[in-house]
Design a protein around this motif. Structure first.
Motif, short mmCIF file in Angstrom:
data_model
loop_
_atom_site.label_atom_id
_atom_site.label_comp_id
_atom_site.label_asym_id
_atom_site.label_seq_id
_atom_site.Cartn_x
_atom_site.Cartn_y
_atom_site.Cartn_z
N LYS A 52 44.70 26.69 36.91
CA LYS A 52 43.97 26.30 38.12
C LYS A 52 44.60 26.88 39.37
O LYS A 52 43.89 27.31 40.29
CB LYS A 52 43.89 24.77 38.23
N ALA A 53 45.91 26.91 39.44
CA ALA A 53 46.59 27.46 40.62
C ALA A 53 46.24 28.94 40.79
O ALA A 53 45.96 29.39 41.91
CB ALA A 53 48.10 27.27 40.49
N VAL A 54 46.23 29.68 39.71
CA VAL A 54 45.90 31.11 39.77
C VAL A 54 44.42 31.29 40.12
O VAL A 54 44.07 32.11 40.97
CB VAL A 54 46.23 31.81 38.43
N ILE A 55 43.56 30.52 39.49
CA ILE A 55 42.12 30.64 39.75
C ILE A 55 41.80 30.31 41.20
O ILE A 55 41.01 31.01 41.84
CB ILE A 55 41.33 29.75 38.75
N ARG A 56 42.43 29.27 41.74
CA ARG A 56 42.22 28.92 43.16
C ARG A 56 42.64 30.07 44.07
O ARG A 56 41.96 30.40 45.03
CB ARG A 56 43.03 27.68 43.53
N ARG A 57 43.79 30.66 43.76
CA ARG A 57 44.31 31.76 44.58
C ARG A 57 43.35 32.96 44.55
O ARG A 57 43.05 33.54 45.59
CB ARG A 57 45.70 32.15 44.11
N VAL A 58 42.86 33.31 43.37
CA VAL A 58 41.94 34.44 43.26
C VAL A 58 40.61 34.11 43.94
O VAL A 58 39.99 34.96 44.57
CB VAL A 58 41.74 34.88 41.79
N ASN A 59 40.18 32.86 43.83
CA ASN A 59 38.95 32.45 44.50
C ASN A 59 39.07 32.68 46.02
O ASN A 59 38.13 33.16 46.66
CB ASN A 59 38.66 30.98 44.20
N GLU A 60 40.22 32.35 46.58
CA GLU A 60 40.45 32.59 48.01
C GLU A 60 40.50 34.09 48.30
O GLU A 60 40.00 34.54 49.34
CB GLU A 60 41.73 31.90 48.48
N GLU A 61 41.08 34.84 47.40
CA GLU A 61 41.16 36.29 47.54
C GLU A 61 39.76 36.91 47.59
O GLU A 61 39.51 37.85 48.35
CB GLU A 61 41.93 36.84 46.34
N ILE A 62 38.85 36.40 46.78
CA ILE A 62 37.47 36.89 46.75
C ILE A 62 36.82 36.74 48.13
O ILE A 62 36.07 37.61 48.57
CB ILE A 62 36.65 36.15 45.67
N LYS A 63 37.12 35.65 48.82
CA LYS A 63 36.49 35.36 50.12
C LYS A 63 37.04 36.23 51.24
O LYS A 63 36.39 36.38 52.27
CB LYS A 63 36.70 33.90 50.48
N THR A 64 38.22 36.82 51.04
CA THR A 64 38.86 37.60 52.09
C THR A 64 37.95 38.75 52.54
O THR A 64 37.41 39.48 51.73
CB THR A 64 40.21 38.16 51.60
N GLY A 65 37.81 38.87 53.86
CA GLY A 65 37.02 39.96 54.43
C GLY A 65 35.56 39.62 54.64
O GLY A 65 34.79 40.46 55.10
N PHE A 66 35.16 38.39 54.28
CA PHE A 66 33.78 37.97 54.46
C PHE A 66 33.73 36.78 55.41
O PHE A 66 34.63 35.93 55.40
CB PHE A 66 33.15 37.56 53.12
N SER A 67 32.66 36.72 56.18
CA SER A 67 32.48 35.57 57.07
C SER A 67 32.08 34.36 56.24
O SER A 67 31.63 34.49 55.10
CB SER A 67 31.40 35.86 58.12
N GLU A 68 32.21 33.18 56.86
CA GLU A 68 31.79 31.94 56.19
C GLU A 68 30.30 32.01 55.85
O GLU A 68 29.87 31.57 54.77
CB GLU A 68 32.09 30.74 57.09
#
Length: 146
Positions: free
Chosen positions: A107-123
């Motif tokens: 879960k810790a890794v998945i959460r981190r990658v999930n945040e990485e996916i959002k990087t560079g995009f607006s809300e």
């Protein structure tokens, strides 16, 4: 057809890139389970003792695929199959203590990658992307006809 309109190709390519990336990140972080196996552990953490049929429906995967995933989790000691006291033909799957620990690592890794996916995009872009993905789930769900 415009090259940029090949949505199926773009989706499958993105999925494959993400799958490979996740596999490598999980391995680097010494997580022993795949994302699919983590999904099973997550369901069992919410409600241990689910049947294969219950999990198959919740995960939208067929029983034979689920059986293989659960077999590997059982060999690793992360889940255990138990007889259903109400129906001897059915086995319930329980998460073990080591399965809970492994899930927390995943879960810790998945959460981190999930945040990485959002990087560079607006809300707003992220919300639009989520709506598109949710639409796919509904439009092409298990009961949808081709």
């Amino acid at each position: 057809m415009n090259r940029n309109d090949r949505l199926i190709y773009l989706l499958f390519t993105a999925q494959q890139k993400l799958r490979t990336y996740m596999k490598n990140v999980l391995m680097k972080e010494n997580v022993q389970v795949t994302v699919a196996q983590a999904g099973i552990l997550f369901l069992l953490r919410q409600k241990s003792g689910q049947s294969m049929s219950e999990m198959s429906q919740l995960l939208s995967i067929d029983n034979s695929t689920l059986t293989g995933l659960v077999d590997r989790l059982e060999r690793a000691g992360f889940v255990r199959r138990n007889s259903n006291p109400d129906d001897r033909r059915t086995l319930n799957i329980d998460i073990t203590d080591s399965g809970v620990r492994e899930l927390e690592k995943a879960k810790a890794v998945i959460r981190r990658v999930n945040e990485e996916i959002k990087t560079g995009f607006s809300e707003q872009e992220i919300e639009s992307f989520k709506r598109v993905l949710q639409h796919f789930t509904v439009k092409f769900g298990k009961n949808a006809e081709g």
